[in-house]
Design an enzyme around this catalytic site. Structure first.
Site, short mmCIF file in Angstrom:
data_model
loop_
_atom_site.label_atom_id
_atom_site.label_comp_id
_atom_site.label_asym_id
_atom_site.label_seq_id
_atom_site.Cartn_x
_atom_site.Cartn_y
_atom_site.Cartn_z
N CYS A 8 -22.66 -6.95 -18.94
CA CYS A 8 -21.40 -7.13 -18.53
C CYS A 8 -20.26 -6.35 -18.86
O CYS A 8 -20.14 -6.24 -20.02
CB CYS A 8 -20.91 -8.74 -18.10
SG CYS A 8 -21.94 -9.93 -17.75
N CYS A 22 -26.29 -12.27 -20.95
CA CYS A 22 -25.85 -13.63 -20.40
C CYS A 22 -26.66 -13.90 -19.11
O CYS A 22 -26.66 -14.96 -18.66
CB CYS A 22 -24.50 -13.79 -20.24
SG CYS A 22 -23.69 -12.74 -18.68
N CYS A 82 -27.60 -9.06 -16.35
CA CYS A 82 -27.05 -8.81 -17.66
C CYS A 82 -28.06 -9.23 -18.67
O CYS A 82 -28.42 -10.36 -18.70
CB CYS A 82 -25.74 -9.46 -17.78
SG CYS A 82 -25.11 -9.51 -19.57
N CYS A 117 -18.68 -12.49 -20.21
CA CYS A 117 -20.06 -12.38 -20.57
C CYS A 117 -20.00 -13.52 -21.91
O CYS A 117 -20.78 -14.29 -21.99
CB CYS A 117 -20.32 -11.13 -21.21
SG CYS A 117 -22.31 -10.90 -21.66
N GLY A 132 0.78 -1.22 -0.08
CA GLY A 132 -0.08 0.08 -0.02
C GLY A 132 0.82 1.36 -0.07
O GLY A 132 0.31 2.36 -0.29
ZN ZN Z 1 -23.00 -10.68 -19.38
#
Ligand code: ZN
Lengths: 189, 303
Positions: B276, B254, B251, B282, B43
């Protein structure tokens, strides 16, 4: 210069260093995980793994401290030819190389500053072997726990206490290396 | 300009060889040292001397330099831009490394050993054998509160993160919630506050992963890193806990309900669909037979 000093570098520098770095990065990212490396044949008493680390990470911008038996003519010449790193006293070293006993006391090395904790030494500890049993390791890079044989436990506990300051370690033996950054919490196994 | 006179014989010899992955060996060593310190201090932003790359800033020159210093000839590279493999930016970076490093490339997340990303974490869970390299525009999470680098560096050294919490709390007072949706700040291992790059906050919980994560900011000359399984906590408050939100939708292509979605405007009438943002994810679901609402509608029109 001794003719042997000309030997033992990477046959193909960009590819040897790319492989060397992948091993060094995997080791630093996963404390306790032992990596096998190849491509360097440095003079005794330097291990092949320490040779790979120096060829991969060191150059004229990184002063190196050689401790004890590693501070010998053969090693100095090999570094001068293959690495080009200046040799320096412990306090100014970016990398330090030697056996555990020869590197002591560790508080002679830079641990970074509050604003630049990265300005700390990386210590390469040469060992006869690396053993994945012994002290229990926890921290970033370790899913649950890892185990590693260490020359001491309290030294690494004190080092972790200083976080974000501290030293980062590689342990090397023959063609194998393993790392222990300052984030790793160590308990006696 | 490279100063050959300052180099050792070995380095001078290297310069006459081709440069694997574009950068010269001395530059790669400098970047590699920064990556190792970054992993040792998760970090924390390690300064490095960023090099000119044959692409403009904003095209991920920091990520490209980190990838160049990390790739081996055996790697398989995937490059994504906001989840997509086929944008101009992603395609040109992929071609750059095909040409300069000779690496294989892929669009499939699970086939890649190194993934360079702009603004997303893939939906498919990454494994221990993978490396994720982020392109970072502004690495300093405190920059919008404090323009001075000297001051922000001091604030990190003193763990002075109160202002950051004040800013987030002002959001809550004003909007009833924390408005920050991208580059949502995280605290790493209870120590450094870190900018996760402009990923959606939906991706923040994924940062505790098995893969190594490296972050490169070219213009700002910073590298930082997260080892696998590092503790990464999104900043929040007891009464306003962090929420990894996404559009409340599935989505349309999909049918995935758990993936991060882009809203796509389809026509002048303002019809829109949700898809997506991770194109490989996807496509993989569709290939496996999953169907979303839009795909169903298309099929019905076709009948
Ligand atoms: Zn998708």
């Amino acid at each position: 210069m001794n003719a042997d000093a000309l030997k033992g570098g990477f046959a193909n520098a960009p590819v040897g260093a790319a492989h060397g770095f992948r091993a060094a990065m995997n080791a630093m990212a996963r404390p306790g995980k032992i990596e096998v490396v190849a491509g360097a044949v440095p003079p005794a008493p330097m291990s092949a793994a320490a040779g790979v680390l120096l060829l991969t990470l060191c150059d004229p911008e990184t002063p190196v401290y050689l401790a004890g038996a590693h501070d010998c003519e053969a090693v100095r010449q090999w570094i001068a030819f293959h690495v080009g790193a200046p040799l320096i006293r412990p306090e100014r070293a970016v990398f330090a190389l030697g056996t555990w006993d020869a590197l002591a006391p560790l508080d002679q090395f830079a641990i970074g500053t509050a604003e630049y904790p990265d300005r700390s030494a990386t210590v390469i500890v040469e060992q006869l072997e690396l053993v994945a049993e012994g002290a229990v390791l926890r921290g970033p890079g370790i899913k649950d726990t890892a185990r590693l044989g260490l020359p001491d436990v309290s030294v690494f506990q004190r080092n972790a206490m200083m976080f974000p300051l501290g030293l980062d370690f590689f342990f090397t033996a023959k063609d194998r290396l393993v790392a222990l950054p300052r984030t790793t919490k160590v308990e006696a196994g | 300009m490279l100063d050959l006179s300052a180099k050792s014989p070995e380095n001078a010899a290297e310069m006459s060889e081709y440069n694997f992955a574009y950068l010269d060996e001395q530059t790669k060593r400098m970047i590699r040292r920064a990556i190792l310190k970054g992993l040792a201090i998760p970090g924390y932003q390690v300064p490095f001397a960023s090099r000119e790359m044959p692409m403009p800033y904003g095209w991920g020159t920091g990520g490209v330099q980190v990838s160049a210093a990390t790739l081996t000839p055996e790697d398989t590279l995937k490059v994504i831009d906001q989840g997509a493999d086929d944008t101009t930016n992603a395609v040109s970076i992929r071609k750059f490394f095909e040409k300069t490093a000779g690496v294989a490339t892929t669009e499939e997340t699970s086939d890649a050993s190194l993934i360079q990303t702009r603004h997303r974490i893939p939906e498919t869970e990454l494994s221990e054998d993978q490396i994720l390299v982020y392109q970072v525009p502004i690495p300093e999470p405190l920059r919008f509160l404090e323009p001075s680098e000297v001051e922000t560096r001091k604030m990190h050294s003193l763990e002075e993160y109160g202002l950051m919490h004040v800013k987030l709390y002002e959001d809550i007072a004003k909007h009833g919630a924390i408005a920050t949706a991208y580059a949502y700040p995280v605290k790493v291992e209870g120590r450094y506050v870190m900018d996760p790059s402009p990923i959606p906050k939906f991706d923040n919980p994924k940062m505790e992963m098995a893969a190594i994560q490296l972050f490169g900011a070219g213009r700002e000359q910073r590298i930082y890193a997260l080892p696998p399984y590092t503790k990464v906590v999104s900043l929040d408050f007891d009464d306003y806990p962090f929420e990894a939100s996404k559009a409340d939708h599935a989505c349309d292509m999909c049918g995935a309900e758990e993936s991060y979605l882009d809203e796509v405007i389809m026509d002048d009438a303002g019809n829109r669909m949700f898809v997506c943002s991770d194109t490989d994810y996807c496509a993989g679901r569709r290939a496996a037979g999953h169907v979303g609402a839009q795909a169903v509608a298309d099929r019905e029109i076709g009948q």
